[in-house]
Design a protein around this motif. Structure first.
Motif, PDB file in Angstrom:
ATOM      1  N   LEU A 200       7.938 -14.571  -6.063  1.00  0.00           N
ATOM      2  CA  LEU A 200       7.511 -13.179  -6.180  1.00  0.00           C
ATOM      3  C   LEU A 200       6.050 -13.065  -5.796  1.00  0.00           C
ATOM      4  O   LEU A 200       5.238 -13.916  -6.177  1.00  0.00           O
ATOM      5  N   ILE A 201       5.732 -12.021  -5.034  1.00  0.00           N
ATOM      6  CA  ILE A 201       4.349 -11.673  -4.735  1.00  0.00           C
ATOM      7  C   ILE A 201       4.043 -10.347  -5.422  1.00  0.00           C
ATOM      8  O   ILE A 201       4.663  -9.328  -5.105  1.00  0.00           O
ATOM      9  N   CYS A 202       3.125 -10.370  -6.384  1.00  0.00           N
ATOM     10  CA  CYS A 202       2.657  -9.148  -7.050  1.00  0.00           C
ATOM     11  C   CYS A 202       1.372  -8.714  -6.345  1.00  0.00           C
ATOM     12  O   CYS A 202       0.307  -9.292  -6.577  1.00  0.00           O
ATOM     13  N   ALA A 203       1.494  -7.714  -5.487  1.00  0.00           N
ATOM     14  CA  ALA A 203       0.375  -7.301  -4.647  1.00  0.00           C
ATOM     15  C   ALA A 203      -0.534  -6.319  -5.378  1.00  0.00           C
ATOM     16  O   ALA A 203      -0.131  -5.636  -6.320  1.00  0.00           O
ATOM     17  N   GLN A 204      -1.785  -6.240  -4.902  1.00  0.00           N
ATOM     18  CA  GLN A 204      -2.766  -5.352  -5.514  1.00  0.00           C
ATOM     19  C   GLN A 204      -2.503  -3.878  -5.207  1.00  0.00           C
ATOM     20  O   GLN A 204      -2.927  -3.008  -5.960  1.00  0.00           O
ATOM     21  N   SER A 205      -1.858  -3.599  -4.089  1.00  0.00           N
ATOM     22  CA  SER A 205      -1.666  -2.210  -3.667  1.00  0.00           C
ATOM     23  C   SER A 205      -0.414  -2.114  -2.811  1.00  0.00           C
ATOM     24  O   SER A 205       0.143  -3.134  -2.368  1.00  0.00           O
ATOM     25  N   ARG A 209       1.345  -4.904  -0.338  1.00  0.00           N
ATOM     26  CA  ARG A 209       2.782  -5.209  -0.419  1.00  0.00           C
ATOM     27  C   ARG A 209       3.440  -5.054   0.940  1.00  0.00           C
ATOM     28  O   ARG A 209       4.193  -5.937   1.389  1.00  0.00           O
ATOM     29  N   ASP A 210       3.148  -3.946   1.613  1.00  0.00           N
ATOM     30  CA  ASP A 210       3.761  -3.702   2.920  1.00  0.00           C
ATOM     31  C   ASP A 210       3.355  -4.767   3.930  1.00  0.00           C
ATOM     32  O   ASP A 210       4.165  -5.189   4.767  1.00  0.00           O
ATOM     33  N   PRO A 218      10.077 -12.064   1.358  1.00  0.00           N
ATOM     34  CA  PRO A 218      11.302 -11.379   0.922  1.00  0.00           C
ATOM     35  C   PRO A 218      11.168 -10.682  -0.422  1.00  0.00           C
ATOM     36  O   PRO A 218      11.972  -9.802  -0.740  1.00  0.00           O
ATOM     37  N   ARG A 219      10.165 -11.061  -1.227  1.00  0.00           N
ATOM     38  CA  ARG A 219      10.042 -10.505  -2.570  1.00  0.00           C
ATOM     39  C   ARG A 219       8.576 -10.156  -2.841  1.00  0.00           C
ATOM     40  O   ARG A 219       7.798 -10.996  -3.316  1.00  0.00           O
ATOM     41  N   ALA A 220       8.195  -8.932  -2.530  1.00  0.00           N
ATOM     42  CA  ALA A 220       6.828  -8.459  -2.763  1.00  0.00           C
ATOM     43  C   ALA A 220       6.880  -7.101  -3.447  1.00  0.00           C
ATOM     44  O   ALA A 220       7.700  -6.246  -3.084  1.00  0.00           O
ATOM     45  N   GLU A 221       6.024  -6.901  -4.447  1.00  0.00           N
ATOM     46  CA  GLU A 221       5.976  -5.635  -5.178  1.00  0.00           C
ATOM     47  C   GLU A 221       4.528  -5.211  -5.371  1.00  0.00           C
ATOM     48  O   GLU A 221       3.623  -6.047  -5.433  1.00  0.00           O
ATOM     49  N   ASP A 222       4.322  -3.895  -5.488  1.00  0.00           N
ATOM     50  CA  ASP A 222       3.006  -3.348  -5.793  1.00  0.00           C
ATOM     51  C   ASP A 222       2.842  -3.328  -7.305  1.00  0.00           C
ATOM     52  O   ASP A 222       3.448  -2.515  -7.992  1.00  0.00           O
ATOM     53  N   CYS A 223       2.007  -4.239  -7.826  1.00  0.00           N
ATOM     54  CA  CYS A 223       1.781  -4.308  -9.271  1.00  0.00           C
ATOM     55  C   CYS A 223       0.416  -3.771  -9.667  1.00  0.00           C
ATOM     56  O   CYS A 223       0.123  -3.654 -10.862  1.00  0.00           O
ATOM     57  N   GLY A 224      -0.439  -3.454  -8.711  1.00  0.00           N
ATOM     58  CA  GLY A 224      -1.778  -2.983  -9.031  1.00  0.00           C
ATOM     59  C   GLY A 224      -2.772  -4.128  -9.109  1.00  0.00           C
ATOM     60  O   GLY A 224      -2.422  -5.306  -9.058  1.00  0.00           O
TER      61      GLY A 224
END
Length: 433
Positions: A200-205, A209-210, A218-224
């Motif tokens: 999982l990649i928890c991205a800053q914005s 994420r994009d 394959p697994r990236a989300e915008d977590c802040g």
């Protein structure tokens, strides 16, 4: 992987990817590291000598971990000071929610090591990204989860974690504009393989994420951004009497100090008695910066933690003092932004009610600066002359400038919550057993 804006760069082996390698394959990468091994031995000895006497651990970067490190918990890697500070809220919540699951922190730099020790967590120096070394560390720690801060993509650590069945998550992940361009062009097969093996990649914005998704994650989300969750201390009611007409140039770079000093000269013309605290991004450059100030004909001293000195410029020659300076100096300029470095994070001054002035180069933290600028909570300048004019204006209009700081603090409060979002996503692995 160099994502831009880092204070103390990791070694070649620590950073994983080497920009510009084109279609590098995993075996190319391993061959490169094998060739670098003699240099890594020298580097490990150098780091051993530089470490504080009570914290020297010979060849820990080769997997010789000290006795007493707990196993079966979370291995959190944070390269240096900034990443450890960003991880502070995450460490606190992990220890509260899963008190029987130990958290062990690795860092690459000594400033990061000091910050980790200040958090009260077990620490070790991060291993070089040699497959055998990473395998040895994973066998020793037996972690439930490997948690990496801010996009340190280490191909062998990622692969060995996958082989050992240990989930690996990137938290607070970001891609600066520069890194995004480089990895779109040069990432190649190795980058795709590494991203595919990350759980999982928890991205800053949303933008970050994009970008990861377009690179093949394959697994990236915008977590802040976790840095918004820095503890909100009280805003100081009164400034020290000798700081009312002092401004701070934080995390400056070569080619930028000259511009800051030009701005300071103009500020003194318009606001007599103005003083400057100049903090180079790399403290080891302090002597160089002092000589530069002297050549400009300005009186200069080294900054002392016990109080101000009677000089036009104070130069800071140590790390880890900016948080305190943000609280006691009314006007802050964030460096790395008058040169094409990409700027540095304005969140830490904002949490104590200090807005920042900055130059045009803020691509490393574009989302944060955009949020601040939308609320008139930061102030951009084009060059040294405009910086000097704005500093003098802030001294002349302290109430108006304080309003910028109050709005900056409000922006931080509105964007908090990244820690809870990350914790919610990693709970699936920590709730087991």
């Amino acid at each position: 992987m160099d994502t831009g804006g880092r204070g103390e760069p990791a070694t070649a082996a620590g950073g994983g990817f080497v920009p510009g390698v084109g279609e590098m394959r995993r075996w190319h990468y391993r061959l490169m590291l094998a060739a670098l091994t003699p240099w890594l031995v020298v580097d490990a000895l150098r780091r051993h000598r530089r470490a504080p006497a009570g914290h020297r651990r010979r060849f820990e970067q080769f997997g010789r971990l000290r006795d007493g490190l707990p196993d079966g918990g979370v291995w959190l890697h944070a390269v240096s000071l900034g990443e450890v500070r960003a991880a502070a809220s995450l460490v606190r919540v992990l220890r509260e929610r899963w008190p029987t699951v130990p958290v062990v922190v690795s860092t690459t730099t000594e400033t990061g090591a000091g910050a980790a020790r200040a958090l009260g967590v077990p620490h070790f120096y991060a291993p070089y990204d040699l497959a055998l070394v990473q395998r040895r560390v994973l066998r020793r720690l037996r972690p439930r989860l490997v948690l990496i801060m801010e996009t340190e993509l280490w191909p062998n650590l990622v692969r060995e974690s996958r082989r050992a069945g240990v989930p690996l998550v990137i938290a607070n992940a970001r891609l600066s504009d520069r890194s995004w361009r480089r990895y779109r062009r040069w990432g190649g097969k190795l980058l795709g393989e590494v991203l595919a093996d990350i759980d999982l990649i928890c991205a800053q914005s949303a933008t970050d994420r994009d970008r990861f998704e377009r690179l093949g994650a394959p697994r990236a989300e915008d977590c802040g951004n976790l840095k918004f969750d820095l503890a909100l201390p009280g805003v100081p009611d009164d400034l020290p009497a000798d700081r009312a007409r002092t401004w701070l140039a934080a995390s400056t770079h070569p080619g930028e100090e000259e511009q800051v000093l030009d701005a300071h000269r103009l500020a003194r013309e318009r606001s007599p008695g103005a003083r400057l605290i100049l903090v180079p991004r790399h403290p080891e450059r302090a002597d160089e910066v002092i000589r530069l100030v002297e050549k400009r004909g300005l009186s200069v001293v080294r900054w002392r933690p016990d109080g101000s000195a009677d000089a036009e410029v104070e130069v800071v020659d140590r790390a880890g003092v900016l948080a305190g300076l943000f609280a006691e100096v009314p006007v802050v300029f964030m460096g790395g932004s008058l040169v094409s470095t990409g700027g540095h994070n304005p969140i830490e001054p904002a949490v104590v009610g200090r807005a920042v002035m900055h130059g045009p180069h803020v691509s490393n933290f574009r989302a944060v600066f955009s949020a601040l600028e939308a609320r008139r909570a930061s102030l951009g300048v084009a060059d040294a002359r405009e910086l000097g004019e704005r500093v003098a204006w802030a001294f002349a209009r302290p109430t108006e400038w304080a309003g910028y700081g109050q709005r900056a603090r409000e922006v931080i409060a509105e964007h908090r919550g990244a820690t809870e979002r990350v914790v919610k996503r990693i709970a699936q692995w920590l709730d087991r057993g």
